[in-house]
Design a protein around this motif. Structure first.
Motif, mmCIF file in Angstrom:
data_model
loop_
_atom_site.group_PDB
_atom_site.id
_atom_site.type_symbol
_atom_site.label_atom_id
_atom_site.label_comp_id
_atom_site.label_asym_id
_atom_site.label_seq_id
_atom_site.Cartn_x
_atom_site.Cartn_y
_atom_site.Cartn_z
ATOM 1 N N UNK A 1 38.781 42.617 43.605
ATOM 2 C CA UNK A 1 38.174 42.248 42.321
ATOM 3 C C UNK A 1 37.388 43.444 41.790
ATOM 4 N N UNK A 2 38.113 44.412 41.271
ATOM 5 C CA UNK A 2 37.498 45.689 40.919
ATOM 6 C C UNK A 2 36.564 45.582 39.717
ATOM 7 N N UNK A 3 36.645 44.496 38.939
ATOM 8 C CA UNK A 3 35.745 44.315 37.800
ATOM 9 C C UNK A 3 34.542 43.433 38.125
ATOM 10 N N UNK A 4 34.452 42.975 39.373
ATOM 11 C CA UNK A 4 33.377 42.052 39.746
ATOM 12 C C UNK A 4 32.018 42.726 39.623
ATOM 13 N N UNK A 5 31.109 42.090 38.885
ATOM 14 C CA UNK A 5 29.764 42.621 38.701
ATOM 15 C C UNK A 5 28.741 41.934 39.599
ATOM 16 N N UNK A 6 28.939 40.639 39.850
ATOM 17 C CA UNK A 6 27.972 39.856 40.626
ATOM 18 C C UNK A 6 28.695 39.074 41.710
ATOM 19 N N UNK A 7 28.247 39.221 42.955
ATOM 20 C CA UNK A 7 28.760 38.437 44.076
ATOM 21 C C UNK A 7 27.574 37.788 44.773
ATOM 22 N N UNK A 8 27.593 36.461 44.818
ATOM 23 C CA UNK A 8 26.514 35.691 45.446
ATOM 24 C C UNK A 8 27.095 34.895 46.614
ATOM 25 N N UNK A 9 26.694 35.268 47.810
ATOM 26 C CA UNK A 9 27.109 34.534 49.009
ATOM 27 C C UNK A 9 25.886 34.232 49.878
ATOM 28 N N UNK B 1 34.557 45.790 51.624
ATOM 29 C CA UNK B 1 33.551 45.458 50.605
ATOM 30 C C UNK B 1 33.269 46.631 49.669
ATOM 31 N N UNK B 2 33.356 47.828 50.184
ATOM 32 C CA UNK B 2 33.059 49.017 49.384
ATOM 33 C C UNK B 2 34.019 49.242 48.228
ATOM 34 N N UNK B 3 35.148 48.517 48.213
ATOM 35 C CA UNK B 3 36.107 48.658 47.110
ATOM 36 C C UNK B 3 35.606 48.022 45.815
ATOM 37 N N UNK B 4 34.548 47.245 45.899
ATOM 38 C CA UNK B 4 34.019 46.566 44.699
ATOM 39 C C UNK B 4 33.198 47.575 43.897
ATOM 40 N N UNK B 5 33.893 48.467 43.237
ATOM 41 C CA UNK B 5 33.261 49.627 42.606
ATOM 42 C C UNK B 5 32.407 49.268 41.397
ATOM 43 N N UNK B 6 32.602 48.072 40.816
ATOM 44 C CA UNK B 6 31.822 47.675 39.642
ATOM 45 C C UNK B 6 30.650 46.774 40.003
ATOM 46 N N UNK B 7 30.470 46.483 41.309
ATOM 47 C CA UNK B 7 29.465 45.516 41.726
ATOM 48 C C UNK B 7 28.053 46.016 41.423
ATOM 49 N N UNK B 8 27.301 45.190 40.690
ATOM 50 C CA UNK B 8 25.927 45.530 40.322
ATOM 51 C C UNK B 8 24.909 44.659 41.042
ATOM 52 N N UNK B 9 25.302 43.449 41.414
ATOM 53 C CA UNK B 9 24.362 42.504 42.018
ATOM 54 C C UNK B 9 25.019 41.856 43.227
#
Length: 436
Positions: free
Chosen positions: A312-320, A333-341
């Motif tokens: 999910x390369x456009x994912x900005x927020x992941x809440x788990x 996990x490091x592939x989530x290059x757009x993750x901000x939160x």
């Protein structure tokens, strides 16, 4: 401006609203034949929330009506479902809505997706707005709420609070918390407007066919396997948001519902499945290429996350947060290059340093309920965009990497329920605006 204390003008009491409603209903003098109507009126006035005009509106709808069933019908209906004249409460409140800037109007209407009286975490609300493109993100990152930082997201929340379209919630000590909610009558206004003018934003209620134009759907306290839910919902091909608010004890039929959502709605930007209790997140969640926001928090049954989530390369927020059965984070996990939160709970003793250090867009890191966590990776200093770190309920955590003090943009460090954590020296770290 002035030297006198401000006077907070409160709404009418329920007793005064009750009296006003009966007056406009023509039942001011409650005789023996009107005793039952007066009892029903005491329930109806709960819709008024101290607004005299609301009491007048509802009373007028009952004028000279003595049939108990008509009064009970009004008690059980939402205010936005009732016929509204120009001088009734919702059209009058809409005048305040009409003065809002266009972006703020869209943010306000998005709140109609939440259930009535739902306590919304302010940070999460702004992240949802951002995921939907309701407020734009610029290079300076000042649009998002980041602790004490200003920005359009926080300004929108503050302005909506200033006109009583949202209200901040106080904790048990009377201090303002990081949550807000929409007053019930304002929620009626949001649904009233979005139903009639903004058909792309609507909340789902059982038994109502969802118009084809709808792009955002929330499901409240409903058995998601029921035919009236699935038949109408899965006719929509272009949904942008699915927010699921399960009732307590729900979950027996969630898995197939969630599988259908993920396979059917290819254009989702927001998928909120917090507090659900399904065991397996389908692997093809990685096909949701447009997804910006994913919330799986509070799931007590899910044992692992599929590694495909890292596509999910456009994912900005992941809440788990508080997915207590998940033993380790996804491998890539490091592939989530757009993750901000990123808000996480893990049973690992150490976070995967090679993956964490690649999240260079990260601005918020929340770590909570990690019972085995003993340390944070030194490579966290490479997250140069990080402004806020929250750590809670990590009893084995003893220290923070000294390299964190070199993080120029770190402004907020919030620690709670970490009894063995040594914070000596951090009180002199000049970069922090807030240390709790």
């Amino acid at each position: 401006m002035g030297t006198s204390p401000e006077y907070i003008l409160e709404g009418l009491s329920d007793e005064d609203c009750h009296e006003l409603l009966l007056k406009w209903a023509g039942c001011e003098k409650v005789g023996e034949q009107h005793v039952k109507l007066a009892e029903i009126a005491s329930e109806i006035v709960k819709k008024c929330h101290g607004y005299p005009l609301a009491a007048k509106t509802l009373g007028s709808l009952l004028f000279m009506k003595t049939d108990e069933n008509e009064w009970l019908y009004l008690k059980d209906r939402e205010l936005w479902e009732l016929a509204q004249n120009k001088r009734d409460i919702l059209p009058v409140l809409k005048l305040s809505y009409d003065t809002l800037p266009a972006d703020m109007k869209r943010c306000f209407l998005y709140c109609s997706l939440f259930p009535k009286c739902y306590e919304i975490e302010v940070d999460k609300l702004i992240q949802l707005w951002m995921a939907e493109g309701l407020i734009q993100s610029y290079i300076n990152h000042e649009l998002e709420y980041a602790g004490a930082g200003a920005g359009a997201g926080a300004e929108y929340v503050n302005h909506l609070c200033s006109i009583n379209f949202l209200e901040k919630i106080r904790d048990q000590c009377g201090n303002l918390s990081n949550k807000c909610r929409m007053p019930e009558i304002i929620h009626d206004l949001a649904v009233f407007i979005s139903e009639k003018e903004y058909k792309g934003i609507a909340s789902y209620r059982s038994g109502i066919v969802i118009p084809e134009e709808v792009k955002h759907v929330s499901i409240h306290d409903s058995d998601c396997s029921r035919e009236e839910v699935t038949k109408s919902l899965f006719m929509l091909m272009n949904l942008r948001s699915v927010l699921y608010f399960p009732s307590q004890g729900a979950g027996a039929n969630e898995e197939s519902f969630i599988e259908r959502c993920i396979s059917r709605f290819k254009y989702l930007r927001v998928l909120d499945l917090s507090d659900s209790c399904f065991q397996v997140l389908p692997r093809y969640v990685g096909n949701l290429k447009h997804l910006r926001f994913l919330d799986l928090s509070g799931n007590a049954s899910m044992e692992k996350l599929p590694n495909t989530i890292c596509k999910l390369y456009n994912l900005q927020t992941l809440r788990i947060w508080y997915c207590k059965k998940i033993r380790k984070l996804p491998q890539n996990l490091g592939n989530l290059i757009s993750l901000k939160h990123l808000y996480l709970t893990t049973q690992q003793s150490c976070l995967p340093e090679k993956q964490i250090r690649r999240l260079t867009s990260l601005r918020t890191l929340g770590i909570e309920g990690c019972g085995n966590l003993t340390s944070l990776p030194e490579g966290i200093q490479l997250l140069t965009a990080l402004t806020t770190v929250t750590i809670a309920t990590c009893p084995k955590l003893t220290s923070l990497p000294s390299s964190m003090k070199n993080m120029a943009n770190l402004r907020n460090l919030e620690i709670s329920k970490c009894p063995n954590l040594n914070l000596s020296g951090w009180e002199h770290f000049k970069g922090l605006k807030r240390l709790h």
